[in-house]
Design a protein around this motif. Structure first.
Motif, PDB file in Angstrom:
ATOM      1  N   THR A 152     -15.018  17.689 -32.560  1.00 39.87           N
ATOM      2  CA  THR A 152     -15.157  16.334 -32.029  1.00 39.87           C
ATOM      3  C   THR A 152     -13.840  15.565 -32.006  1.00 39.87           C
ATOM      4  O   THR A 152     -13.811  14.410 -31.621  1.00 39.87           O
ATOM      5  CB  THR A 152     -16.175  15.542 -32.872  1.00 39.87           C
ATOM      6  OG1 THR A 152     -15.722  15.517 -34.231  1.00 39.87           O
ATOM      7  CG2 THR A 152     -17.555  16.181 -32.797  1.00 39.87           C
ATOM      8  N   ALA A 191     -13.550  12.034 -25.893  1.00 39.04           N
ATOM      9  CA  ALA A 191     -14.304  12.078 -24.638  1.00 39.04           C
ATOM     10  C   ALA A 191     -13.683  11.038 -23.710  1.00 39.04           C
ATOM     11  O   ALA A 191     -14.188   9.916 -23.568  1.00 39.04           O
ATOM     12  CB  ALA A 191     -15.764  11.788 -24.898  1.00 39.04           C
ATOM     13  N   TRP A 192     -12.588  11.411 -23.124  1.00 40.58           N
ATOM     14  CA  TRP A 192     -11.785  10.474 -22.327  1.00 40.58           C
ATOM     15  C   TRP A 192     -11.277  11.201 -21.096  1.00 40.58           C
ATOM     16  O   TRP A 192     -10.909  12.373 -21.193  1.00 40.58           O
ATOM     17  CB  TRP A 192     -10.597   9.971 -23.158  1.00 40.58           C
ATOM     18  CG  TRP A 192      -9.784   8.916 -22.461  1.00 40.58           C
ATOM     19  CD1 TRP A 192      -9.907   7.571 -22.590  1.00 40.58           C
ATOM     20  CD2 TRP A 192      -8.736   9.128 -21.508  1.00 40.58           C
ATOM     21  NE1 TRP A 192      -9.011   6.925 -21.778  1.00 40.58           N
ATOM     22  CE2 TRP A 192      -8.278   7.871 -21.093  1.00 40.58           C
ATOM     23  CE3 TRP A 192      -8.160  10.263 -20.937  1.00 40.58           C
ATOM     24  CZ2 TRP A 192      -7.271   7.702 -20.154  1.00 40.58           C
ATOM     25  CZ3 TRP A 192      -7.149  10.116 -20.000  1.00 40.58           C
ATOM     26  CH2 TRP A 192      -6.713   8.844 -19.619  1.00 40.58           C
ATOM     27  N   PRO A 193     -11.228  10.563 -19.927  1.00 39.78           N
ATOM     28  CA  PRO A 193     -11.650   9.182 -19.649  1.00 39.78           C
ATOM     29  C   PRO A 193     -13.144   9.095 -19.380  1.00 39.78           C
ATOM     30  O   PRO A 193     -13.764  10.066 -18.958  1.00 39.78           O
ATOM     31  CB  PRO A 193     -10.849   8.840 -18.400  1.00 39.78           C
ATOM     32  CG  PRO A 193     -10.688  10.158 -17.693  1.00 39.78           C
ATOM     33  CD  PRO A 193     -10.558  11.192 -18.774  1.00 39.78           C
ATOM     34  N   THR A 194     -13.684   7.935 -19.607  1.00 41.31           N
ATOM     35  CA  THR A 194     -15.107   7.693 -19.347  1.00 41.31           C
ATOM     36  C   THR A 194     -15.304   6.788 -18.143  1.00 41.31           C
ATOM     37  O   THR A 194     -16.436   6.424 -17.825  1.00 41.31           O
ATOM     38  CB  THR A 194     -15.764   7.051 -20.582  1.00 41.31           C
ATOM     39  OG1 THR A 194     -15.074   5.833 -20.898  1.00 41.31           O
ATOM     40  CG2 THR A 194     -15.692   7.990 -21.781  1.00 41.31           C
ATOM     41  N   GLN A 195     -14.199   6.432 -17.477  1.00 43.21           N
ATOM     42  CA  GLN A 195     -14.242   5.547 -16.308  1.00 43.21           C
ATOM     43  C   GLN A 195     -12.944   5.738 -15.532  1.00 43.21           C
ATOM     44  O   GLN A 195     -12.038   6.433 -15.995  1.00 43.21           O
ATOM     45  CB  GLN A 195     -14.386   4.095 -16.760  1.00 43.21           C
ATOM     46  CG  GLN A 195     -13.202   3.602 -17.586  1.00 43.21           C
ATOM     47  CD  GLN A 195     -13.458   2.249 -18.212  1.00 43.21           C
ATOM     48  OE1 GLN A 195     -14.402   2.074 -18.960  1.00 43.21           O
ATOM     49  NE2 GLN A 195     -12.606   1.279 -17.910  1.00 43.21           N
ATOM     50  N   TRP A 229      -8.776  14.871 -14.915  1.00 38.25           N
ATOM     51  CA  TRP A 229      -9.581  13.913 -15.666  1.00 38.25           C
ATOM     52  C   TRP A 229     -10.989  13.743 -15.105  1.00 38.25           C
ATOM     53  O   TRP A 229     -11.837  13.149 -15.770  1.00 38.25           O
ATOM     54  CB  TRP A 229      -8.866  12.568 -15.726  1.00 38.25           C
ATOM     55  CG  TRP A 229      -7.608  12.617 -16.560  1.00 38.25           C
ATOM     56  CD1 TRP A 229      -7.269  13.571 -17.476  1.00 38.25           C
ATOM     57  CD2 TRP A 229      -6.541  11.657 -16.558  1.00 38.25           C
ATOM     58  NE1 TRP A 229      -6.045  13.280 -18.042  1.00 38.25           N
ATOM     59  CE2 TRP A 229      -5.576  12.108 -17.502  1.00 38.25           C
ATOM     60  CE3 TRP A 229      -6.296  10.478 -15.872  1.00 38.25           C
ATOM     61  CZ2 TRP A 229      -4.395  11.414 -17.767  1.00 38.25           C
ATOM     62  CZ3 TRP A 229      -5.119   9.783 -16.121  1.00 38.25           C
ATOM     63  CH2 TRP A 229      -4.177  10.245 -17.064  1.00 38.25           C
ATOM     64  N   GLN A 289     -11.959  11.777 -12.905  1.00 38.54           N
ATOM     65  CA  GLN A 289     -12.184  10.357 -12.620  1.00 38.54           C
ATOM     66  C   GLN A 289     -11.142   9.901 -11.596  1.00 38.54           C
ATOM     67  O   GLN A 289     -10.039  10.461 -11.531  1.00 38.54           O
ATOM     68  CB  GLN A 289     -12.023   9.512 -13.886  1.00 38.54           C
ATOM     69  CG  GLN A 289     -13.124   9.675 -14.913  1.00 38.54           C
ATOM     70  CD  GLN A 289     -14.379   8.875 -14.577  1.00 38.54           C
ATOM     71  OE1 GLN A 289     -14.427   8.150 -13.576  1.00 38.54           O
ATOM     72  NE2 GLN A 289     -15.403   9.018 -15.410  1.00 38.54           N
ATOM     73  N   ASP A 315      -7.947   1.328 -24.738  1.00 36.41           N
ATOM     74  CA  ASP A 315      -8.702   2.578 -24.656  1.00 36.41           C
ATOM     75  C   ASP A 315      -8.031   3.602 -23.740  1.00 36.41           C
ATOM     76  O   ASP A 315      -8.605   4.657 -23.461  1.00 36.41           O
ATOM     77  CB  ASP A 315     -10.134   2.301 -24.176  1.00 36.41           C
ATOM     78  CG  ASP A 315     -10.186   1.581 -22.831  1.00 36.41           C
ATOM     79  OD1 ASP A 315      -9.129   1.472 -22.161  1.00 36.41           O
ATOM     80  OD2 ASP A 315     -11.283   1.130 -22.438  1.00 36.41           O
ATOM     81  N   HIS A 323      -7.460   3.410 -20.534  1.00 34.69           N
ATOM     82  CA  HIS A 323      -7.878   3.402 -19.135  1.00 34.69           C
ATOM     83  C   HIS A 323      -6.986   2.528 -18.255  1.00 34.69           C
ATOM     84  O   HIS A 323      -7.116   2.552 -17.025  1.00 34.69           O
ATOM     85  CB  HIS A 323      -9.339   2.951 -19.026  1.00 34.69           C
ATOM     86  CG  HIS A 323     -10.305   3.971 -19.534  1.00 34.69           C
ATOM     87  ND1 HIS A 323     -10.878   3.896 -20.782  1.00 34.69           N
ATOM     88  CD2 HIS A 323     -10.781   5.113 -18.976  1.00 34.69           C
ATOM     89  CE1 HIS A 323     -11.673   4.933 -20.972  1.00 34.69           C
ATOM     90  NE2 HIS A 323     -11.636   5.693 -19.894  1.00 34.69           N
TER      91      HIS A 323
END
Length: 324
Positions: free
Chosen positions: A22, A26-30, A59, A61, A86, A88
């Motif tokens: 872990t 968990a990136w990017p999420t947007q 990515w 995204q 974050d 982003h």
């Protein structure tokens, strides 16, 4: 009895294995935004769009490039400094608003050391001393002699107050002993256009904004501000060769994000950008634009900008350049 130590070891290892799995964020999420503190068509814009085209696939995204010129680059960099930490929102910063500005302005909207996290250096290239085709000089010596003979009736364009282009010319004038009037523009495209139109006599800037005007015969490149000739400009002599070894100036750029961004996110962005910079197709595109990809760790990037700040801080104080 023998099985107990083994079972105990496995039980202890399981949480560690889960943690390792872990650790990767968990990136990017947007969608990711790269703010470019310079206008469209500038060398920074070229770098950002080359990176964005490759990073969107890595990515999964969209990677959006947003030009936000103004205030010598501080407007765009401030967006990253004040963004949600974050990762982003990134800014493709450069010398001026990161390493030079603290010595040029009494007040800034952000503190580079406190509010920004260096992620990765993207490219670094020397500034080029260029003159309008209307200027008769073909060499650095001829230009200096011409400028001295005009007794202050010389002007030069730059891509903004406090930029590497501005400060390199200030240093060059001090070393060469001539005077010229500074005409700041909002980015390299209009500064180069002014040179091509003969509205400015000379300028220092990186090659990408100059190349089209050089090919058209409206601008002449006289020297590069590097210790050695770069591979992409082998035919252009250095200022050291012309007798001005002190006038060494590299215009670097790199990605920054908000200071509180998690280290794991910064490490992922760094690794992915380094992979893109090593891509032969990307390196070829950079070379065609006169840009040199760099890469490296966040720590090495931080050391470079700290060294740049120390060197140019002393030069800014010596030349007396202030912008307040």
């Amino acid at each position: 009895m023998r099985r107990r130590p083994l079972l105990l070891a496995l039980a202890c290892a399981l949480p560690l294995a889960a943690t390792a799995q872990t650790a990767a964020p968990a990136w990017p999420t947007q969608p990711v935004k790269i703010v470019v503190p310079a206008p469209a068509g500038s060398s920074l814009d070229i770098v950002a769009r080359l990176l964005a085209d490759k990073l969107k696939d890595k990515w999964g995204q969209p990677v959006l490039v947003e030009p936000r010129p103004g205030a010598g680059g501080m407007l765009g960099v401030d967006m990253a400094a004040k963004a949600t930490p974050d990762g982003h929102t990134l800014a493709l910063g450069f010398n001026g608003p990161v390493a030079f500005a603290p010595f040029l302005y009494k007040k800034m909207p952000y503190d580079p050391a406190r509010d920004l996290a260096p992620v990765v250096m993207t490219t670094s290239q020397p500034n080029v001393l260029a003159v309008s085709a209307a200027v008769p000089a073909k060499t650095v010596k001829e230009f200096v002699d011409w400028a001295k003979a005009r007794a202050g009736k010389v002007n030069y364009s730059s891509l903004g107050n406090g930029s590497s282009a501005h400060l390199t010319m200030a240093l060059f004038m001090t070393e060469a002993g001539f005077q010229a009037t500074h005409i700041p523009f909002n980015g390299s495209p209009p500064a180069a256009f002014a040179l091509a139109q003969g509205e400015a006599d000379a300028s220092f800037m990186t090659a990408p904004a100059l190349l089209a005007h050089v090919k058209s015969g409206k601008v002449r490149m006289l020297a590069v501000s590097a210790a050695q000739r770069p591979d992409s400009l082998r035919d252009v002599p250095t200022l050291a060769e012309a007798g001005f070894p002190q006038v060494e100036s590299l215009a670097w750029n790199g990605l920054f994000t908000a200071a509180a961004t998690p280290p794991a996110v910064i490490a992922k962005i760094n690794a992915d950008v380094n992979a893109v910079l090593r891509d032969p197709a990307v390196k070829l595109q950079f070379d065609l634009q006169g840009l040199t990809p760099v890469g490296g760790t966040p720590e090495s990037f931080k050391r470079t900008l700290e060294s740049d700040a120390r060197r140019w801080g002393a030069i800014i104080r010596a030349t007396g350049v202030t912008l307040d």
